[in-house]
Design a protein around this motif. Structure first.
Motif, short mmCIF file in Angstrom:
data_model
loop_
_atom_site.label_atom_id
_atom_site.label_comp_id
_atom_site.label_asym_id
_atom_site.label_seq_id
_atom_site.Cartn_x
_atom_site.Cartn_y
_atom_site.Cartn_z
N ALA A 146 0.84 -1.21 0.00
CA ALA A 146 0.00 0.00 0.00
C ALA A 146 0.87 1.25 0.00
N ASP A 147 1.92 1.27 0.82
CA ASP A 147 2.82 2.42 0.85
C ASP A 147 3.52 2.61 -0.50
N ILE A 148 3.95 1.52 -1.09
CA ILE A 148 4.65 1.58 -2.38
C ILE A 148 3.70 2.06 -3.47
N ALA A 149 2.48 1.53 -3.48
CA ALA A 149 1.50 1.96 -4.50
C ALA A 149 1.17 3.44 -4.33
N ASN A 150 1.02 3.90 -3.10
CA ASN A 150 0.74 5.33 -2.86
C ASN A 150 1.88 6.19 -3.35
N LYS A 151 3.10 5.77 -3.10
CA LYS A 151 4.27 6.52 -3.57
C LYS A 151 4.33 6.52 -5.09
N LEU A 152 4.04 5.39 -5.69
CA LEU A 152 4.05 5.25 -7.15
C LEU A 152 3.01 6.16 -7.80
N LEU A 153 1.85 6.24 -7.21
CA LEU A 153 0.74 7.00 -7.78
C LEU A 153 0.70 8.47 -7.33
N ALA A 154 1.65 8.88 -6.52
CA ALA A 154 1.61 10.21 -5.90
C ALA A 154 1.46 11.35 -6.90
N GLY A 155 2.15 11.30 -8.02
CA GLY A 155 2.10 12.42 -8.96
C GLY A 155 1.18 12.22 -10.13
N GLU A 156 0.40 11.17 -10.12
CA GLU A 156 -0.47 10.88 -11.26
C GLU A 156 -1.67 11.80 -11.26
#
Length: 156
Positions: A146-156
């Motif tokens: 969840a943390d990794i996905a949130n970081k990945l999607l942060a600037g989308e």
């Protein structure tokens, strides 16, 4: 006259070479202009041990057709208990909703397949969920997904 031309050329070369100096590497911001493969490999730990699967597998295995996304990354660990990363940029909001549903069905199916045979992978699959921001959809199967996905999607 030749000496002046040579001095001018030397000065010009000095300015040109000064402009070519190394700059400090800036972190890649998660923006729509950044290729997904770059975002995934820089954000998801363990991607160096994952196989980059052909995108035709998205349709064959998960059911996501190529017409539903503009860009995709599908990586899976070569180890039995390893992780997985499926990240897509859908063509529009409607396609993104459909991709979320297909990835969630895929995650549930993988949970059922691994429950009695690969407990480590089952635990990872059962603790993760499909994440979506705007038209970008991600299923990250790893610890702290969840943390990794949130970081990945942060600037989308």
């Amino acid at each position: 006259m030749k000496k002046i031309v040579i001095l001018l050329m030397a000065a010009l070369m000095l300015f040109v070479l000064t402009g070519c100096g190394n700059k400090a590497a800036e972190p890649v911001a998660s923006t729509l202009e950044t290729p997904l493969i770059d975002l995934v490999t820089k954000t998801v730990p363990g991607t160096e041990e994952m196989a980059n699967l052909p995108l035709i597998d998205l349709e064959d295995i998960i059911g996501i057709e190529a017409s539903e996304y503009t860009e995709a990354v599908y990586m899976q660990s070569t180890a039995l208990e390893g992780g997985e990363a499926v990240v897509l940029r859908a063509v529009d909001a409607e396609a993104a909703e459909g991709i979320v549903a297909m990835l969630e069905n895929y995650r549930i199916r993988r949970c059922e397949e691994t429950q009695n045979y690969v407990p480590e992978l089952y635990k990872l699959l059962s603790e993760t969920s499909v994440q979506r921001k705007n038209n970008t959809v991600a299923l990250i199967v790893t610890e702290k997904a969840a943390d990794i996905a949130n970081k990945l999607l942060a600037g989308e």
